[in-house]
Each structure stands twice: as structure tokens, then as C-alpha cells.
Design an enzyme around this catalytic site. Structure first.
Site, short mmCIF file in Angstrom:
data_model
loop_
_atom_site.label_atom_id
_atom_site.label_comp_id
_atom_site.label_asym_id
_atom_site.label_seq_id
_atom_site.Cartn_x
_atom_site.Cartn_y
_atom_site.Cartn_z
N CYS A 132 34.98 45.86 0.69
CA CYS A 132 36.40 46.20 0.93
C CYS A 132 36.91 45.70 2.28
CB CYS A 132 36.59 47.71 0.84
SG CYS A 132 35.32 48.68 1.65
N HIS A 258 41.47 51.51 4.86
CA HIS A 258 40.83 51.00 6.07
C HIS A 258 41.85 50.28 6.96
CE1 HIS A 258 37.16 51.93 4.15
NE2 HIS A 258 36.68 50.74 3.88
P1 NAP Z 1 30.76 57.40 -6.66
O1 NAP Z 1 32.09 58.06 -6.57
O2 NAP Z 1 29.58 58.11 -6.16
O3 NAP Z 1 30.52 56.97 -8.21
C1 NAP Z 1 29.32 56.40 -8.64
C2 NAP Z 1 29.43 56.03 -10.11
O4 NAP Z 1 28.23 55.37 -10.53
C3 NAP Z 1 29.59 57.24 -11.02
O5 NAP Z 1 30.36 56.89 -12.14
C4 NAP Z 1 28.15 57.50 -11.44
O6 NAP Z 1 28.04 58.22 -12.64
C5 NAP Z 1 27.66 56.09 -11.63
N1 NAP Z 1 26.21 56.01 -11.64
C6 NAP Z 1 25.36 56.48 -10.69
N2 NAP Z 1 24.08 56.25 -11.06
C7 NAP Z 1 24.14 55.64 -12.28
C8 NAP Z 1 23.15 55.17 -13.19
N3 NAP Z 1 21.85 55.28 -12.93
N4 NAP Z 1 23.58 54.60 -14.33
C9 NAP Z 1 24.89 54.48 -14.61
N5 NAP Z 1 25.87 54.92 -13.78
C10 NAP Z 1 25.49 55.49 -12.62
O7 NAP Z 1 30.78 56.02 -5.91
P2 NAP Z 1 31.99 54.98 -5.70
O8 NAP Z 1 32.65 55.25 -4.41
O9 NAP Z 1 32.81 54.92 -6.94
O10 NAP Z 1 31.16 53.64 -5.49
C11 NAP Z 1 30.32 53.12 -6.48
C12 NAP Z 1 29.71 51.81 -6.00
O11 NAP Z 1 30.78 50.88 -5.82
C13 NAP Z 1 29.03 51.87 -4.63
O12 NAP Z 1 27.70 52.25 -4.75
C14 NAP Z 1 29.18 50.46 -4.14
O13 NAP Z 1 28.13 49.67 -4.62
C15 NAP Z 1 30.48 50.02 -4.76
N6 NAP Z 1 31.60 50.08 -3.78
C16 NAP Z 1 32.05 48.92 -3.30
C17 NAP Z 1 33.09 48.92 -2.42
C18 NAP Z 1 33.53 47.62 -1.87
O14 NAP Z 1 33.58 47.52 -0.67
N7 NAP Z 1 33.84 46.63 -2.68
C19 NAP Z 1 33.71 50.09 -2.01
C20 NAP Z 1 33.24 51.27 -2.53
C21 NAP Z 1 32.18 51.26 -3.42
P3 NAP Z 1 27.78 59.82 -12.69
O15 NAP Z 1 29.13 60.45 -12.70
O16 NAP Z 1 27.09 60.00 -13.98
O17 NAP Z 1 26.96 60.19 -11.51
O1 3JN Z 2 31.74 52.20 3.49
C1 3JN Z 2 32.70 51.50 3.17
O2 3JN Z 2 33.82 51.65 3.66
C2 3JN Z 2 32.51 50.42 2.18
C3 3JN Z 2 31.27 50.63 1.42
C4 3JN Z 2 30.84 49.80 0.49
C5 3JN Z 2 29.58 50.04 -0.19
C6 3JN Z 2 29.04 51.33 -0.24
C7 3JN Z 2 27.82 51.54 -0.84
C8 3JN Z 2 27.11 50.50 -1.38
C9 3JN Z 2 28.88 48.98 -0.76
C10 3JN Z 2 29.47 47.61 -0.78
O3 3JN Z 2 30.31 47.38 -1.64
O4 3JN Z 2 29.12 46.77 0.04
C11 3JN Z 2 27.63 49.23 -1.34
C12 3JN Z 2 26.83 48.12 -1.91
O5 3JN Z 2 27.05 47.78 -3.07
O6 3JN Z 2 25.96 47.60 -1.21
#
Ligand code: NAP
Ligand code: 3JN
Length: 354
Positions: A132, A258
Site C-alpha cells: 500500500c 496512510h
Molecule cells: P485480515 O483482516 O486479518 O483478513 C485475513 C483474511 O484471510 C480473512 O478472510 C481470513 O479468513 C483469511 N485467511 C486467513 N488464513 C487463511 C487460510 N489458511 N486459508 C484461507 N483464508 C485464510 O487481514 P487483511 O488486513 O484483510 O489482510 C490480508 C492480507 O492482505 C495480509 O496478510 C497481507 O498479505 C495483504 N495486505 C496487503 C496490503 C498491501 O499493502 N497491499 C495491505 C493490507 C493487507 P478467516 O475469516 O477465516 O480468518
Molecule cells: O502495515 C501496513 O500498513 C501495510 C501492510 C502490508 C502487509 C501486511 C501483512 C503482510 C503485507 C504486504 O502487503 O506487504 C503483508 C505481506 O503480504 O507480506
């Protein structure tokens, strides 16, 4: 006849996944959806969510969940992506992944559609969404790079709790209430600065200069991501030296959106702040909010819920010709995650790549 798609959202119950559902619903004219699968872990299987006014039961994600799926929008964490996305590709799906699992793979395009859409055509089944903090920064850097050349980028981030998931937002709010009630905040500090680390500190009424793990280099992994993702997006090489990039990432007690203070030096020493403002304002997806007479500048409260990247406070460094400061704000869960993912899929549909 218009092509229609079977779409799966992996991580559909999360902070990002629920926003992917909303963003996809808003784009049905551009991504005609024939069928939708909402996938999560075993914990959420059976839960009922809505898509386009219809109830949809959440299923546990397994390799077979991707049978017959054309497009996967994925945000369930890196280890889940590593395990399941190759299975989805094997079954013929194209996956847009919001995690860091594949971002640095040479044959995986790392794409912000306004910045480097041409890379989408080089996919082999997986397209990565950048971090992000990188996304909102390159939205402002790209027009500056194209018009004036970029030499150096120095960024300090002011990252909202929501980047670490809904549970981090909840933690911030609980600690804020503790503080107001005169209670100990430390007892509720369970996630930040980063889930798996040894120590946890309160974010409320505080600043945490650690996002993700701290590495032996002295940088946090978030800082590493910003440096190398920016080079891969702008220069097609994660280690390119043509643009020098350095970063300091800080978590601030804001729920969503952010902020970034960005200092750039450009090749064209004659460029003025007005020139920079003009090209930034003309860039698709960017809104210039820069009117100091009327105290107009980007803020998290006004950016939250919007798809655009907001840029303001563009000003020259009067002691260094060709150098400028600016302030960039975007909703980290929309442009920084869910919207950029849906937008990548939509761009591929428009380009006939899916
Ligand atoms: P979150 O609110 O904790 O949601 C996690 C999601 O993943 C929930 O739907 C969860 O399902 C599911 N999940 C967890 N373990 C799983 C498994 N073993 N199999 C299938 N589904 C599973 O987290 P979030 O903030 O949405 O973020 C999720 C991911 O997105 C992060 O880990 C990161 O990699 C990525 N992310 C990227 C950015 C970016 O900068 N581009 C920003 C934020 C997040 P349940 O409800 O069943 O637990
Ligand atoms: O912390 C933030 O503001 C951005 C976080 C992103 C993030 C959180 C957990 C795992 C990532 C990501 O997208 O880089 C990951 C990940 O997939 O490594």
C-alpha cells in the site's frame, strides 16, 4: 456476446477482502460476473456474506475451490497465496494477489494500473499488487519521473493501523479508550508493531517506527519493500540504481489512510513547483489538493473511502535546485489494496488478457 467471468475472492472475510467485494460490485459493468465464490479459512466456512444483493456462503479455501474459476482476487496472507495460487493457476485461473508472496518474482508483473499497465500482458497466471505505501507513492512519482526525470526519493511514512488488519484498528480503539479511562494501555497491546514479534507496544497516543520485522540491515521489511517495489515498478528492476530510494516507515494512531512525506530530486534543474503540480494534477487517479491560502491539503479523514491518491504541499527545497517536498495520502485499504487489485483485474479484462 460479452464474456462473463467466474470470480473467487480469497480472504473474503478480511479487512481487504470485504472491500474487494464492495469494489467488485461497483465494477460489474466492466467485469461481468457470472459466478462468485467467497473463500476464507475453515473458521469462517458457513458464514453468509452478500454479493450484489444475494447471500453467498463463505467456503473454506482448498485447491479444488478454484475449479472453473477465471479470476482470483487474493488477500489472505502470503503463506496462503504461496500454497493456493499455483493450484488456481494450474486450474486455468488468472490471480491478482495483494500479498508480498510473488512481488519480487521476475516473471510476476507488479502493477499499479495507472503507472505500468503494459506489464500486465507479461503475466503467467499471477499479477502482484504492490504494498500500500508503495502504490500511493508511485502514483505521484510516475508523472514526475516521466516529465522531469527522477534522481532520488526520500520517503517517511505515517501509516494507519488498518494496514495491519481490522484487529490492529480494534487494538488502537481499545487502547484509546484505556487512555481516556486512565487505564493501562500495555495490557491491550497484542499485535502492533508486528504480530509475530517479541514485544508489543501501544499505538494510541504514540508513534511506532517499526512496520513489519526489523532486519539486520537496520531497515524494517516494510522499508525494504518500498525501496525495491518502487524500483521494480518504475525501472523494471528491483535493484536498479538509476533512482536512489530510501524509506522510514512509521505507524501512527490513525485508523485508515496512510500519509507520506516525500522528498524528490529531479534531473531537470529548471523544473518548478508549479510544473510538478501541473503534471501531478493531470495524472489519472491523482487529485491535487494544494492551496495553502485556503489551508487545503490531503488528510486521512478526507481520503478514507476514496479510490484516489491525494497530493499536496508541493514546494521547492530552496537550498537545493531540482528538489521538492510533497505530502501524499490515500486509503491504504482501497487504492493501497482492494481497489488496486480489482482495477488490475478490470484492466486485464479491458485489454483482453483474461
Ligand atoms: P485480515 O483482516 O486479518 O483478513 C485475513 C483474511 O484471510 C480473512 O478472510 C481470513 O479468513 C483469511 N485467511 C486467513 N488464513 C487463511 C487460510 N489458511 N486459508 C484461507 N483464508 C485464510 O487481514 P487483511 O488486513 O484483510 O489482510 C490480508 C492480507 O492482505 C495480509 O496478510 C497481507 O498479505 C495483504 N495486505 C496487503 C496490503 C498491501 O499493502 N497491499 C495491505 C493490507 C493487507 P478467516 O475469516 O477465516 O480468518
Ligand atoms: O502495515 C501496513 O500498513 C501495510 C501492510 C502490508 C502487509 C501486511 C501483512 C503482510 C503485507 C504486504 O502487503 O506487504 C503483508 C505481506 O503480504 O507480506
Amino acid at each position: 456476446m460479452t464474456k462473463q467471468y467466474n470470480v473467487a475472492i480469497l480472504g473474503a472475510t478480511g479487512a481487504v477482502g470485504t472491500r474487494m467485494i464492495e469494489q467488485l460490485q461497483m465494477e460489474l459493468d466492466h467485469i461481468p460476473v457470472k459466478g462468485i465464490k467467497l473463500l476464507a479459512s475453515k473458521r469462517s466456512a458457513g458464514k453468509v456474506l452478500e454479493f450484489n444483493g444475494q447471500p453467498v456462503t463463505v467456503e473454506e479455501a482448498t485447491p479444488d475451490s478454484f475449479d472453473g474459476v477465471d479470476i482470483v482476487l487474493s488477500s489472505a496472507g502470503g503463506s496462503v497465496s504461496k500454497k493456493l495460487l499455483p493450484e488456481a493457476v494450474k486450474r486455468g485461473a488468472v490471480c491478482v494477489d495483494n500479498t508480498s508472496a510473488f512481488r519480487m518474482e521476475p516473471d510476476v508483473p507488479l502493477v499499479v494500473p495507472e503507472v505500468n499497465p503494459q506489464e500486465l500482458a507479461n503475466h503467467h497466471g499471477i499479477i502482484a499488487n504492490p504494498n500500500c505505501s508503495t502504490i500511493q507513492m508511485v502514483m505521484a512519482l510516475k508523472p514526475i519521473y516521466d516529465h522531469f526525470g527522477l534522481n532520488q526519493v526520500i520517503v517517511s511514512t505515517y501509516q494507519a493501523a488498518g494496514g495491519a488488519g481490522q484487529s490492529a484498528i480494534d487494538e488502537l480503539l481499545t487502547e484509546s479508550q484505556d487512555y481516556i479511562n486512565g487505564e493501562d494501555m500495555q495490557k491491550d497491546a497484542k499485535i502492533l508493531p508486528t504480530k509475530g514479534d517479541k514485544k508489543h507496544y501501544p499505538l494510541a497516543f504514540n508513534l511506532l517506527p517499526q512496520i513489519d520485522v526489523l532486519e539486520d540491515s537496520g531497515y524494517s521489511h516494510e522499508e525494504w519493500k518500498m525501496i525495491h517495489e518502487t524500483k521494480k515498478i518504475l525501472l523494471n528492476d528491483m535493484d536498479a540504481s538509476a533512482i536512489k530510494v530510501t524509506a522510514t516507515c512509521v505507524r501512527v494512531p490513525v485508523p485508515i489512510s496512510h500519509g507520506e512525506s516525500v522528498y524528490v530530486t529531479v534531473d531537470d534543474r529548471d523544473a518548478t513547483a508549479d510544473d510538478i503540480k501541473r503534471v501531478v494534477a493531470d495524472f489519472p487517479g491523482v487529485v491535487l489538493q494544494d492551496d495553502i491560502k485556503h489551508q487545503l491539503y490531503p488528510q486521512p479523514l478526507t481520503a478514507t473511502g476514496k479510490r484516489e491518491t491525494f497530493v499536496g504541499r508541493i514546494r521547492p527545497d530552496y537550498e537545493n535546485p531540482g528538489a521538492f517536498n510533497m505530502w501524499i495520502v490515500a486509503d491504504d485499504l482501497l487504492k493501497g489494496a482492494a481497489w488496486n487489485t480489482v482495477e488490475n483485474a478490470e484492466t486485464m479484462v479491458e485489454q483482453g488478457l483474461i
